[in-house]
Write a protein that holds these residues in place. Structure first.
Motif, PDB file in Angstrom:
ATOM      1  N   SER A 131       0.852   7.499   5.846  1.00  9.24           N
ATOM      2  CA  SER A 131       2.027   8.378   5.845  1.00  9.24           C
ATOM      3  C   SER A 131       3.277   7.617   5.437  1.00  9.24           C
ATOM      4  N   ALA A 132       4.197   8.349   4.800  1.00 10.10           N
ATOM      5  CA  ALA A 132       5.557   7.871   4.553  1.00 10.10           C
ATOM      6  C   ALA A 132       6.485   9.063   4.671  1.00 10.10           C
ATOM      7  N   SER A 133       7.554   8.914   5.453  1.00  6.28           N
ATOM      8  CA  SER A 133       8.527   9.989   5.637  1.00  6.28           C
ATOM      9  C   SER A 133       9.767   9.414   6.293  1.00  6.28           C
ATOM     10  N   GLN A 163       1.785  -1.660  10.686  1.00  4.62           N
ATOM     11  CA  GLN A 163       3.214  -1.944  10.532  1.00  4.62           C
ATOM     12  C   GLN A 163       3.937  -0.715  10.018  1.00  4.62           C
ATOM     13  N   GLU A 164       5.146  -0.487  10.520  1.00  2.00           N
ATOM     14  CA  GLU A 164       6.038   0.512   9.938  1.00  2.00           C
ATOM     15  C   GLU A 164       7.210  -0.215   9.328  1.00  2.00           C
ATOM     16  N   GLY A 165       7.556   0.181   8.113  1.00  2.00           N
ATOM     17  CA  GLY A 165       8.667  -0.453   7.431  1.00  2.00           C
ATOM     18  C   GLY A 165       9.689   0.554   6.977  1.00  2.00           C
ATOM     19  N   LEU A 166      10.926   0.132   6.945  1.00  2.00           N
ATOM     20  CA  LEU A 166      12.002   0.919   6.341  1.00  2.00           C
ATOM     21  C   LEU A 166      11.892   0.772   4.841  1.00  2.00           C
ATOM     22  N   LEU A 167      11.808   1.874   4.120  1.00  2.00           N
ATOM     23  CA  LEU A 167      11.662   1.843   2.666  1.00  2.00           C
ATOM     24  C   LEU A 167      12.616   2.850   2.044  1.00  2.00           C
ATOM     25  N   ALA A 186       0.829  -1.211   0.000  1.00  2.00           N
ATOM     26  CA  ALA A 186       0.000   0.000   0.000  1.00  2.00           C
ATOM     27  C   ALA A 186       0.859   1.255   0.000  1.00  2.00           C
ATOM     28  N   VAL A 187       2.012   1.193   0.653  1.00  2.00           N
ATOM     29  CA  VAL A 187       2.924   2.338   0.667  1.00  2.00           C
ATOM     30  C   VAL A 187       3.527   2.532  -0.723  1.00  2.00           C
ATOM     31  N   LEU A 188       4.024   1.457  -1.309  1.00  2.00           N
ATOM     32  CA  LEU A 188       4.676   1.556  -2.613  1.00  2.00           C
ATOM     33  C   LEU A 188       3.703   1.945  -3.716  1.00  2.00           C
TER      34      LEU A 188
END
Length: 314
Positions: free
Chosen positions: A281-283, A306-310, A238-240
Motif C-alpha cells: 500500500s501507498a497513501s 517499514q513505512e516511509g514518507l514519500l 518496491a514502493v517507487l
C-alpha cells in the motif's frame, strides 16, 4: 530506502533517510577494507553504565544515515544483554535527522530481564533531543514448532551483474557516487527501479541478492546489526517501482518513519542472502514496504516492515 541510504552504503558514513540528497549510487566494491570501516563504525564507546557513544565518519554528508543509527542503537542494547540471548525483534522510530558532526549518545533502559526474554529500549540523543528510539527483545535458544515460507526461485548471485554494471549509461548522470566504495555487495534479480521508469505502472516488487563484502568476525550481534543496516538500502524501492519513479531521476523525496524486524534463524551477513521486497500500500504521502531475507540455502532468516514518507511531485 532513499538514495541518502545509498550514499551511506557507498561510504559507510551515510545520511539521514530524508531524500535531501540528489541521486547517489552504491558504486564499486572495495572489499574487506571498506567493510572493516563499517564494523568499526558499529563499535561503540562505553562512557558510563548503560550509556554509549557513537560517531559518524568525518566525510559524512549533511545528515546521519538511518541504517547507521539503527545499527549502533542495536549494538548498545546488545552490550547490556547476556551473550546466550539473541535478538529476535526490533521496533524503531526515526524522530529527528542526525547531525554527523557531533557524537550520538545512546541511552539504554534495561526494561526487563526475564527467565527466557530480555527487553531493552534505546534512545539516541544529540543536542539534548532524541533523534531515534529503538525497542529490542532478546531470547535464549529454545526448541519449538518450526515452519517457513519457501524462497523464490531466482538466479544465483554470481550469475548477475554488479550494481556498478547495472548503472550502465546512467553512470555519468549519477556522477562521482557511481564509483564510491561500498561495504555491501548488491546484485539485482529484478530489473532495478531506475530501469523501469517510463513504462507505466509496474509490479510493486524488488529482489536483490546482498552480502557484506568481506569476512566478518564470529559475533552474532554484529551479523544482526549488519543485516539491519542492509535492510534499509532497497526496501522503499518496491514502493517507487510501482509508480515508475526513482530517487534523483524524478522529483522524489522521502524519509523512513519507522522500521521493524523479526529475526527467525541464525545466519551470517557475509554469506549471500536474498532480499525479497514488496509494497502492499501507498497513501497519504506514505508508502509501506515489507521484506523477507532468505539465506543462500533457502532458509527464511528475517522479516522486515517499514513505512516511509514519500513525496512525488509532477
Amino acid at each position: 530506502m532513499t538514495e541518502a541510504a545509498r550514499a551511506a552504503a557507498a561510504d559507510p558514513a551515510g545520511t539521514a533517510a530524508d531524500g535531501s540528497l540528489s541521486m547517489e549510487a552504491h558504486g564499486v566494491s572495495h572489499g574487506q577494507a571498506v567493510l572493516d570501516r563499517l564494523v568499526a563504525l558499529l563499535d561503540l564507546e562505553k562512557i558510563e553504565e548503560n550509556i554509549f557513544r557513537g560517531v559518524s565518519p568525518a566525510e559524512s554528508p549533511v545528515r546521519v544515515f538511518g541504517g547507521q543509527v539503527a545499527g549502533q542503537a542495536l549494538v548498545a542494547a546488545g552490550r547490556t544483554v547476556p551473550a546466550d540471548r539473541r535478538v529476535h525483534s526490533l521496533h524503531a522510530y526515526f524522530i529527528r535527522p542526525g547531525d554527523p558532526s557531533v557524537p550520538i549518545i545512546y541511552e539504554v533502559d534495561r526494561t526487563r530481564d526475564g527467565r527466557s526474554f530480555t527487553t531493552r529500549r534505546v534512545v539516541a540523543v544529540q543536542h539534548g533531543k532524541p533523534i531515534f528510539s529503538l525497542s529490542a527483545s532478546f531470547q535464549i535458544d529454545e526448541d519449538g514448532i518450526d515452519h517457513a515460507e519457501a524462497m523464490p526461485d531466482v538466479p544465483a548471485p554470481e550469475s548477475l551483474p554488479t550494481y556498478s554494471e547495472r548503472l550502465g549509461d546512467l553512470r555519468e548522470q549519477f556522477g562521482s557516487a557511481a564509483s564510491m566504495p561500498q561495504p555491501i555487495d548488491l546484485r539485482y534479480v529484478t530489473d532495478p527501479p531506475w530501469a523501469r521508469r517510463g513504462h507505466g505502472p509496474q509490479e510493486a516488487h524488488n529482489q536483490v541478492w546482498m552480502r557484506a563484502d568481506g569476512t566478518l568476525p564470529d559475533d552474532d550481534l554484529l551479523h544482526v546489526c549488519l543485516l539491519a543496516y542492509a535492510s534499509d538500502l532497497t526496501l522503499l524501492d518496491a514502493v517507487l517501482a510501482r509508480h515508475g519513479v526513482y530517487w534523483g531521476l524524478d522529483k522524489v523525496s522521502g524519509a523512513s518513519l519507522d522500521h521493524a524486524m523479526w529475526f527467525h534463524r541464525p545466519f551470517r551477513a557475509d554469506d549471500w542472502f536474498l532480499y525479497d521486497c514488496s509494497s502492499p500500500s501507498a497513501s497519504g504521502a506514505r508508502g509501506l514496504a515489507t521484506g523477507r531475507f532468505f539465506s543462500r540455502d533457502g532458509a527464511l532468516v528475517a522479516t522486515v516492515v517499514q513505512e516511509g514518507l514519500l513525496r512525488v511531485q509532477d
